[in-house]
Design a protein around this motif. Structure first.
Motif, short mmCIF file in Angstrom:
data_model
loop_
_atom_site.label_atom_id
_atom_site.label_comp_id
_atom_site.label_asym_id
_atom_site.label_seq_id
_atom_site.Cartn_x
_atom_site.Cartn_y
_atom_site.Cartn_z
N LEU A 235 30.45 71.89 24.72
CA LEU A 235 31.61 71.71 23.85
C LEU A 235 31.22 71.03 22.54
O LEU A 235 31.63 71.47 21.46
N SER B 229 28.74 73.49 20.50
CA SER B 229 29.46 74.68 20.06
C SER B 229 30.52 74.35 19.02
O SER B 229 30.72 75.12 18.07
N SER B 230 31.20 73.23 19.18
CA SER B 230 32.21 72.83 18.20
C SER B 230 31.57 72.50 16.85
O SER B 230 32.08 72.88 15.80
N ILE C 58 32.90 78.10 23.69
CA ILE C 58 34.03 77.20 23.97
C ILE C 58 35.04 77.87 24.89
O ILE C 58 35.49 77.30 25.88
N PHE D 288 30.37 75.73 15.34
CA PHE D 288 31.57 76.47 14.92
C PHE D 288 32.05 75.94 13.57
O PHE D 288 32.31 76.73 12.64
N ALA D 289 32.16 74.62 13.43
CA ALA D 289 32.67 74.03 12.19
C ALA D 289 31.75 74.33 11.00
O ALA D 289 32.22 74.73 9.93
#
Length: 192
Positions: free
Chosen positions: A172, A175-176, A88, A179-180
């Motif tokens: 995005l 990866s988001s 990100i 990530f979460a």
């Protein structure tokens, strides 16, 4: 040969099984910034991870390195969080990110290798050579990773070429999401 095949299957299942979500998320985060055209770079990247994984797996089987399992279970999703966050933050700096990813894959592979260490230590008899089990396991792991990588790359190819998804949006979004999920795993496994 039977031992080799047993460990090959074990390595394959270590990455392909439903219980391997942490490894699958790591591979997804690691390759999210690449496209099908960059498959050679991706294979080198995934192999760097396997090399790191192999080193600590061997060192832990030989009882040279030993960390508490609660810390390892915490550090593994943390490596995924850091990889996804890097995607990100670095989304506009691909050249720098490509170089960094090889080192991260190797270093984070060292951490992930400790995750299977306790199981491997129990399975491999003291009198048994670790060469055949380690080779079989790592070939199975690498084969599983390659299958996952190509599945992701085929999906990405379809999204980019048929559905005209923007690559930066893909990076995005993926990866988001990774990530979460990884952050949730990390917070659930805090060892202190």
């Amino acid at each position: 040969m039977q031992d080799f095949l047993f460990y090959l299957k074990l390595g394959w299942e270590h990455i392909i099984s439903l219980d391997a979500l942490d490894h699958q998320l790591f591979v997804l985060a690691l390759i999210a910034v690449y496209t099908f055209k960059e498959w050679k770079k991706i294979l080198i990247l995934v192999t760097a991870f396997t090399i790191g994984h192999s080193i600590t797996l061997a060192l832990s089987i030989l009882d040279v390195v030993r960390l508490p399992s609660d810390w390892i279970e915490f550090l593994i999703p943390l490596t995924i969080v850091l990889t996804a966050a890097g995607n990100i933050v670095m989304k506009n700096k691909k050249q720098t990110q490509n170089k960094t990813n090889y080192y991260l894959a190797l270093f984070f592979g060292l951490i992930h290798g400790l995750g299977f260490a306790n199981t491997a230590r129990v399975m491999i008899a003291k009198s048994q050579s670790i060469a055949v089990p380690l080779l079989g396991f790592n070939i199975g792991l690498e084969a599983g990773q390659i299958v996952i990588v190509f599945a992701i790359l085929i999906l990405l190819f379809i999204l980019l070429n048929l559905f005209k998804v923007n690559k930066k949006d893909w990076i995005l979004f993926v990866s988001s999401g990774v990530f979460a999920l990884a952050l949730k795993m990390t917070l659930e496994r805090i060892p202190f």
